[in-house]
Design a protein around this motif. Structure first.
Motif: not given
Lengths: 498, 190
Positions: A129-133, A138-142, A146-149, A189-195
């Motif tokens: 599961a950790a590897s899946a994360g 590595t693939q995330a474009n959002d 990224i946060f979920l991974g 995630i705070y940073g993500a919200a501000l961005v």
């Protein structure tokens, strides 16, 4: 509020390119299969079965990355599922590295679990599961993906760190990692919200497009946002001053877990870090570069100099990995295609080396995973030439000695830094490498020391032996003949570079 | 930038909600009895729900009450009951020197930074479109509908990945909570 009209519009489910998400599906699928096997099969799932499933899953992922690469060759990079996932050379190569790390770490952990008499498939479930994360990162474009991974990767690792209940240090390390990691995730995630507030999207390519076509008159929100994102990532890659958890966790975690963690966290976090800074915030390079400059200087220098003071092998390797994180950051600091390629090359060569190094440390640690003083390595190469020589090669590779893969990795990040006028930074990093050389050489010479030491012969189980052999072989082959791997990394560029 | 014109009723609602939130928050940190603290937390969460409704975010308001005020505070209460309500801790003993002044300094800096950001920055999303003239985000569509649409379109993959996150969290929690299982000395496994 006024009456709500009944809306009868159908929604269009975004198209899904299954080849792109197949690695994640395989890893999570294998994990879920093991969960069900543990719950439903009456006889206990043996280590052999669990490890076989994990190894099969990681080999399957490697095969899939081959087909992904061929798909890239024919139809070029693309995004899928409403642009949340990106299939580009960078993600394919990084996914392959995660699979290799998982494969090697599983083989080491298999022998470790037999030695420590651990029952059940939980280690493998969490590792998969950790590897899946990590692959998700590595693939995330959002930013949301990224946060979920990041969370999937971290949750798996928190529990893995606490795996060894015989030792108090293991539980303590896990608690420390969990609390600090939780804070880091919240900051991220705070940073993500501000961005999101500043750019109107969590999608990295939309964000990049917005920033390229608009000039922000009051960019405070954006700056605060990506500063927080950088803090979140810096924690995960253990960049100074966000590194304090790392030595304790490296020391407390069961040694095979430390090796696994050191490799896949670096791959996942750096891949996402590169994508966020270069793809999404590439237009803001003049703003984030000074922050990274400070991070690189602190990380390389503190990592190398504090490592000198350590007497515990795992703590020393923790500081050494901090030093490496500084070098990998150099490639991002450069911000060029060449910089990204050299970052990728560094990750590709570092991950197998570090797993193999911790494989040797696992063996030397012995039953109960307790014996980790540097003294335990004294004369190892005299007693067991193959094991000792392997360790020596792995250490020299981390030092960056010529003819090992570490040399070209360091060379390429430094060269890409100098390319964009970062000579002072490159010089500081190089000096830190010289400091680091002291402790690598001290350790290597301890391996060959003549003093007679009473020590029992270390039994090298088959699969751990294979991992060490493969790690050393990769180090030497890519060190002597880096050409093909360099070409691969240069072709594995990001899909979006502004 | 703060919007210039607000209708009087919306100001009254905002002030009311803000008072409920702040009084609740003060209660959380001042009450001696932990059960009272948890109940004050419910008050704060209700205040936030009112603020959400004022911003036309009905769905968030409902979730706020059902999930936070309902489920999570009940969990808190369970934990408090398990640990024992009557136990008194010596909170005046400080394990770290000068942690209180440092914490206060941290709060002031963070708050100051946030207020400065709110006042100075340019928001692309959010507050402007929702609350200036009391219109919903997009005329004619309810926000449950909008949320549902974006969950199954823009954030489809993130939504699915959440499932993986929950699975791993459950497995991890079970593993940590369960008693230890190792082979006995006479058992052999291959």
């Amino acid at each position: 509020m006024t009456t709500v009209p009944v809306v009868s519009s159908s929604i269009t489910i975004p198209s899904i390119h299954y080849l792109a998400i197949l690695p994640v599906i395989i890893l999570l699928g294998a994990s879920v299969v093991l969960v069900f096997a543990t719950a439903l099969v009456r006889t206990k799932v043996t280590q052999f079965v669990a490890s076989s499933v994990t190894v099969a899953a990681s080999v399957a992922v490697l095969v899939v990355t081959y087909f992904q690469w061929r798909c890239l060759d024919s139809s070029g990079p693309s995004t899928t599922i409403a642009h949340a996932i990106v299939l580009d050379g960078f993600s394919v190569v990084a996914t392959g590295v995660v699979a290799v790390s998982l494969l090697m770490a599983t083989l080491v952990a298999h022998d470790w679990a037999l030695r420590e008499r651990i029952v059940g498939a939980e280690y493998q479930i969490l590792a998969l599961a950790a590897s899946a994360g990590a692959v998700l990162m590595t693939q995330a474009n959002d930013l949301v993906v990224i946060f979920l991974g990041l969370e999937i990767l971290s949750l798996g690792l928190y529990v893995l760190v606490a795996f060894d209940r015989h030792r108090h240090t293991s539980a303590e390390a896990a608690l420390k990692y969990f609390l600090l990691g939780g804070f880091a995730s919240a900051i991220f995630i705070y940073g993500a919200a501000l961005v999101y507030g500043a750019t109107g999207s969590t999608n990295l390519s939309t964000m990049s497009y917005f920033l390229a076509s608009n000039v922000l008159t009051h960019p405070g929100l954006l700056y605060a946002g990506f500063a927080l994102l950088i803090v979140g990532f810096s924690f995960k890659i253990a960049a100074v001053p966000f590194h304090l958890w790392s030595p304790d966790v490296y020391e407390g975690a069961p040694t095979p877990v430390t090796g696994f963690m050191a490799s896949i966290v670096k791959v996942g976090a750096f891949a996402a870090f590169v994508r966020v800074l270069i793809s999404a915030l590439g237009t803001q390079i003049d703003t984030w570069r000074p922050i990274l400059w400070v991070l690189v200087v602190l990380t390389t220098v503190v990592g190398a100099s504090v490592a000198l003071l350590q007497r515990n092998a795992k703590r020393m390797l923790a500081y050494s990995s901090i030093n490496h994180a500084g070098f990998i950051l150099l490639g991002i600091w450069a911000g060029t295609t060449r910089g990204v390629a050299s970052t990728l090359f560094y990750i590709v060569t570092y991950a197998p080396t570090v797993v193999a190094t911790f494989a040797v440390v696992t063996l030397v640690g012995g039953l109960g995973d307790e014996n980790h003083s540097i003294g335990g390595y004294r004369g190892l190469a005299r007693r067991q030439p193959w094991l000792g020589a392997s360790m020596c090669v792995l250490l020299l590779s981390q030092l960056g000695a010529p003819l090992t893969s570490g040399f070209y990795a360091k060379y390429s990040v430094l060269a890409s830094t100098i390319d964009v006028g970062g000579s002072p930074l490159a010089l500081i990093a190089l000096l830190s490498a010289a400091i680091a050389a002291c402790f690598y050489l001290r350790w290597s010479s301890a391996l060959y020391s003549d003093e007679p030491v009473e020590a029992t012969r270390i039994v090298v189980p088959l699969s751990t032996g294979i991992v060490i052999g493969v790690g050393v072989a990769m180090t030497l082959v890519f060190g002597i003949w880096p050409g093909p791997l360099v070409t691969l990394c240069q072709h594995a560029t990001l899909l979006f570079t502004p | 930038m703060i919007a210039t014109s607000y209708a009087v009723p919306s100001i009254i609602v905002f002030v009311g909600a803000a008072i409920i939130i702040i009084v609740g928050a003060l209660g959380v940190i001042t009450f001696k009895n932990p059960v009272h603290c948890a109940l004050s937390l419910i008050m704060t969460l209700f205040g936030v729900a009112i603020a959400f409704i004022a911003q036309q975010a009905d769905f968030l308001a409902a979730v706020q009450i059902i999930v936070y005020a309902g489920a999570i505070v009940v969990l808190f209460l369970f934990v408090i009951m398990f640990l024992g309500v009557d136990r008194t801790d010596h909170v005046h003993v400080e394990p770290l020197v000068a942690q209180r002044p440092l914490a206060a300094l941290g709060v002031v800096i963070t708050l100051g930074g946030l207020v400065a950001l709110m006042a100075q920055s340019h928001w692309v999303t959010g507050v402007m479109s929702a609350s200036t003239d009391g219109k919903p985000l997009e005329s004619g569509t309810a926000n449950v509908h909008q949320l549902g649409t974006s969950v199954f379109t823009t954030y489809l993959f993130a939504f699915e990945a959440t499932a993986a996150l929950l699975v791993i969290a459950v497995v991890g929690a079970v593993l940590l909570a369960r008693r230890e299982r190792t082979l006995q000395a006479d058992e052999v496994e291959v």
